[in-house]
Design a protein around this motif. Structure first.
Motif, PDB file in Angstrom:
ATOM      1  N   LYS A  68       1.184  -2.814 -17.695  1.00 18.43           N
ATOM      2  CA  LYS A  68       0.985  -4.106 -17.051  1.00 18.43           C
ATOM      3  C   LYS A  68       2.007  -4.413 -15.967  1.00 18.43           C
ATOM      4  O   LYS A  68       1.946  -5.466 -15.339  1.00 18.43           O
ATOM      5  CB  LYS A  68       1.022  -5.213 -18.111  1.00 18.43           C
ATOM      6  CG  LYS A  68      -0.088  -5.102 -19.159  1.00 18.43           C
ATOM      7  CD  LYS A  68       0.002  -6.234 -20.172  1.00 18.43           C
ATOM      8  CE  LYS A  68      -1.113  -6.124 -21.208  1.00 18.43           C
ATOM      9  NZ  LYS A  68      -1.045  -7.223 -22.219  1.00 18.43           N
ATOM     10  N   SER A  69       2.930  -3.507 -15.736  1.00 18.50           N
ATOM     11  CA  SER A  69       4.015  -3.794 -14.799  1.00 18.50           C
ATOM     12  C   SER A  69       3.585  -3.579 -13.354  1.00 18.50           C
ATOM     13  O   SER A  69       2.818  -2.661 -13.041  1.00 18.50           O
ATOM     14  CB  SER A  69       5.214  -2.891 -15.115  1.00 18.50           C
ATOM     15  OG  SER A  69       6.246  -3.101 -14.176  1.00 18.50           O
ATOM     16  N   ARG A  70       4.094  -4.424 -12.448  1.00 14.36           N
ATOM     17  CA  ARG A  70       3.872  -4.258 -11.021  1.00 14.36           C
ATOM     18  C   ARG A  70       4.999  -3.466 -10.364  1.00 14.36           C
ATOM     19  O   ARG A  70       5.024  -3.310  -9.150  1.00 14.36           O
ATOM     20  CB  ARG A  70       3.756  -5.631 -10.339  1.00 14.36           C
ATOM     21  CG  ARG A  70       2.589  -6.471 -10.825  1.00 14.36           C
ATOM     22  CD  ARG A  70       1.257  -5.829 -10.507  1.00 14.36           C
ATOM     23  NE  ARG A  70       1.070  -5.628  -9.072  1.00 14.36           N
ATOM     24  CZ  ARG A  70       0.063  -4.943  -8.537  1.00 14.36           C
ATOM     25  NH1 ARG A  70      -0.824  -4.353  -9.328  1.00 14.36           N
ATOM     26  NH2 ARG A  70      -0.036  -4.812  -7.227  1.00 14.36           N
ATOM     27  N   THR A  71       5.931  -2.975 -11.173  1.00 13.96           N
ATOM     28  CA  THR A  71       6.976  -2.100 -10.664  1.00 13.96           C
ATOM     29  C   THR A  71       6.871  -0.749 -11.361  1.00 13.96           C
ATOM     30  O   THR A  71       6.289  -0.631 -12.449  1.00 13.96           O
ATOM     31  CB  THR A  71       8.377  -2.683 -10.895  1.00 13.96           C
ATOM     32  OG1 THR A  71       8.602  -2.860 -12.303  1.00 13.96           O
ATOM     33  CG2 THR A  71       8.522  -4.021 -10.182  1.00 13.96           C
ATOM     34  N   ASP A 141       4.178  -4.555  -4.968  1.00 11.09           N
ATOM     35  CA  ASP A 141       3.767  -5.732  -4.196  1.00 11.09           C
ATOM     36  C   ASP A 141       4.609  -5.950  -2.941  1.00 11.09           C
ATOM     37  O   ASP A 141       4.388  -6.920  -2.209  1.00 11.09           O
ATOM     38  CB  ASP A 141       3.847  -6.985  -5.073  1.00 11.09           C
ATOM     39  CG  ASP A 141       2.822  -6.957  -6.199  1.00 11.09           C
ATOM     40  OD1 ASP A 141       1.679  -6.521  -5.944  1.00 11.09           O
ATOM     41  OD2 ASP A 141       3.165  -7.352  -7.326  1.00 11.09           O
ATOM     42  N   ALA A 142       5.566  -5.075  -2.672  1.00  8.13           N
ATOM     43  CA  ALA A 142       6.417  -5.237  -1.501  1.00  8.13           C
ATOM     44  C   ALA A 142       5.607  -5.119  -0.217  1.00  8.13           C
ATOM     45  O   ALA A 142       4.694  -4.295  -0.121  1.00  8.13           O
ATOM     46  CB  ALA A 142       7.535  -4.202  -1.507  1.00  8.13           C
ATOM     47  N   LYS A 143       5.919  -5.945   0.763  1.00  6.18           N
ATOM     48  CA  LYS A 143       5.254  -5.917   2.052  1.00  6.18           C
ATOM     49  C   LYS A 143       6.209  -5.328   3.090  1.00  6.18           C
ATOM     50  O   LYS A 143       7.292  -5.865   3.320  1.00  6.18           O
ATOM     51  CB  LYS A 143       4.819  -7.323   2.475  1.00  6.18           C
ATOM     52  CG  LYS A 143       3.918  -8.025   1.451  1.00  6.18           C
ATOM     53  CD  LYS A 143       2.627  -7.249   1.198  1.00  6.18           C
ATOM     54  CE  LYS A 143       1.732  -7.966   0.205  1.00  6.18           C
ATOM     55  NZ  LYS A 143       0.524  -7.167  -0.140  1.00  6.18           N
ATOM     56  N   VAL A 144       5.794  -4.240   3.695  1.00  3.32           N
ATOM     57  CA  VAL A 144       6.631  -3.538   4.662  1.00  3.32           C
ATOM     58  C   VAL A 144       5.835  -3.386   5.951  1.00  3.32           C
ATOM     59  O   VAL A 144       4.669  -2.992   5.913  1.00  3.32           O
ATOM     60  CB  VAL A 144       7.049  -2.154   4.122  1.00  3.32           C
ATOM     61  CG1 VAL A 144       7.895  -1.405   5.147  1.00  3.32           C
ATOM     62  CG2 VAL A 144       7.831  -2.318   2.816  1.00  3.32           C
TER      63      VAL A 144
END
Length: 474
Positions: A68-71, A141-144
């Motif tokens: 369930k992790s987003r990392t 979820d990081a935006k680059v």
């Protein structure tokens, strides 16, 4: 890569300051860590990728994936060859947190600078092999920013799973690397997932083990690979195995519950491509990866090495499968040196997929090429040519739209036998390597004579569309 348009609209990306955890401060200026590797100049279209002083030889990537992790927790070890003494060096990395760095098993200082990770070894490096290990956590979820497609990168596949869409400038979101187009390396993945999940990656699976409620799978490649072609997908997949031409192992992955009828045609597609190209499939395994969820904005298929990725619905499109499989020869095995040379990848794949369509009830090849010819002058009038796309946001559309026209013109000029000899010689020379437009022109010169120089130069660089051999009425 399957691009959604011929010319992608320009997007201006703003710099993003990455707040990674750092060790002691490093006094490099940004210019000292953003140049490309020692034997290459900065790419004219994507100059921020790559790092000075070394070439990668191998990546050993370890990931621990939660349901369930987003990392994603990872440890990346890069073995590299230093071309000069290095007191410090850069790696490409963005979209996560670096916890520690070591060089040759000694703790190293490090600092995040934009999309670079600057590393200062405890001892300066001499010329020769060294090994850097980075322990980090990637944020899905990081935006680059990207001048091509900022929506590419981590692709959700439902139920907590993911797949990678790394072309052209996203691989350093997944793991710290030398994210340079030409710096090919051997890859090994060790991925731990919840029981009931599957991990699939480039190359072949070498082991699988279960401990308590966790399953660990190991994959490795036998041939060097560019970072932009790396692939890892994790989730609930159905694995489909088979055998291709010459006993080639086939393994594909599709969402659990998917139909697999079109996957049974993989041997047919590969045999057809081998016959057209005149060379056997170049890698140790073949297959496709079908995924649910939303793809990046500007593509819905990508030629990740040995395991091209598609949206699951596109696995019913035989022309698209042929396109991405053709890339295994052109773009993957015989790579390109700069993004301006992309026509050598997309042009070949598009030419072959249009040949497939023409032979299987689709648009006749001459008709498709005449349509491309009619649109070519408009593109050239904007200062954009197959080997000089000028804009990163236009390079895929132009290469796919006009690149095949260059190959069609070449075949019209030298005939079938001459064309096959040029293509075969080019592939043999640059298999597992990277080639430039000048390299391809040199091969054509050697095979078909000096008249090829002006002919190809006009087709690749001139602002006016040249006459099409064999078609004076065009």
């Amino acid at each position: 890569m399957k691009s959604l348009s011929i010319i992608i609209p320009v997007s201006i990306a703003m710099p993003l300051a990455m707040g990674l955890a750092t060790g002691c401060a490093v006094s490099d200026s940004a210019g000292e860590v953003t140049s490309t590797a020692a034997t290459r100049s900065p790419d004219p279209l994507l100059p921020g990728l790559g790092n000075d002083g070394y070439d990668a030889r191998a990546y050993d990537l370890n990931f621990d994936v939660g349901a369930k992790s987003r990392t994603v927790d990872g440890t990346a070890t890069m073995t590299a060859q230093a071309h000069k003494p290095l007191a410090r060096f850069g790696m490409d990395f963005a979209g996560g947190t670096v916890h520690s760095v070591s060089v040759d098993a000694r703790p190293a200082r490090f600092q995040a600078k934009g999309q670079k990770l600057v590393v200062v070894p405890a001892r300066g490096l001499d010329r020769g092999l060294f090994r850097v290990t980075v322990r980090y956590t990637a944020d899905r979820d990081a935006k680059v920013p990207s001048t091509v497609d900022p929506s590419a990168g981590w692709g959700d596949t439902g139920g907590g799973g993911f797949a990678w869409w790394g072309q052209p400038d996203r691989a350093h979101l997944f793991f710290p690397c030398n994210d340079d187009l030409t710096d090919k390396a051997i890859f090994r993945y060790r991925v731990t997932v919840p029981n009931g999940w599957t991990a699939i990656a480039n190359g072949t699976q070498t082991s699988r083990s279960i401990k308590a409620d966790r399953t660990t799978m190991v994959y490795s490649s036998q041939h060097p690979m560019a970072t932009q072609l790396a692939q890892l997908a994790v989730g609930r997949f159905k694995i489909v195995q088979g055998q291709g031409p010459h006993g080639l192992p086939l393994r594909s992955a599709v969402p659990a519950g998917s139909t697999i009828a079109n996957l049974q045609r993989l041997p047919e597609y590969l045999t057809w491509l081998e016959n057209k190209i005149g060379r056997r499939y170049p890698f140790e395994a073949a297959g496709v990866l079908g995924v649910s969820g939303s793809p990046p904005e500007q593509t819905f298929a990508l030629e990740t090495q040995t395991l091209p990725i598609f949206t699951a619905s596109d696995l019913s499109d035989s022309q698209e499968i042929v396109h991405e499989l053709a890339h295994q020869w052109f773009g993957d095995s015989a790579g390109v040196k700069t993004w301006s040379d992309l026509w050598l990848s997309e042009g070949f794949a598009s030419y072959l997929d249009q040949m497939w369509a023409a032979e299987h009830g689709g648009t006749p090849l001459d008709t498709a090429m005449r349509k491309a010819y009619q649109g070519d002058q408009k593109i050239r009038s904007m200062g954009i040519t197959p080997a000089r796309p000028r804009r990163a946001d236009a390079m895929f559309g132009v290469s796919r739209g006009v690149g095949p026209l260059v190959l069609y013109a070449l075949r019209q000029k030298v005939g079938d036998a001459g064309f096959q000899q040029i293509v075969g010689t080019y592939f043999d020379r640059y298999r597992d390597r990277s080639a430039s437009t000048a390299d391809f022109m040199a091969v054509a010169h050697r095979v078909a004579g000096p008249q090829m120089d002006d002919f190809l130069h006009d087709w690749l660089y001139e602002s006016k569309t040249p006459p099409m051999p064999g078609h004076p009425d065009w």
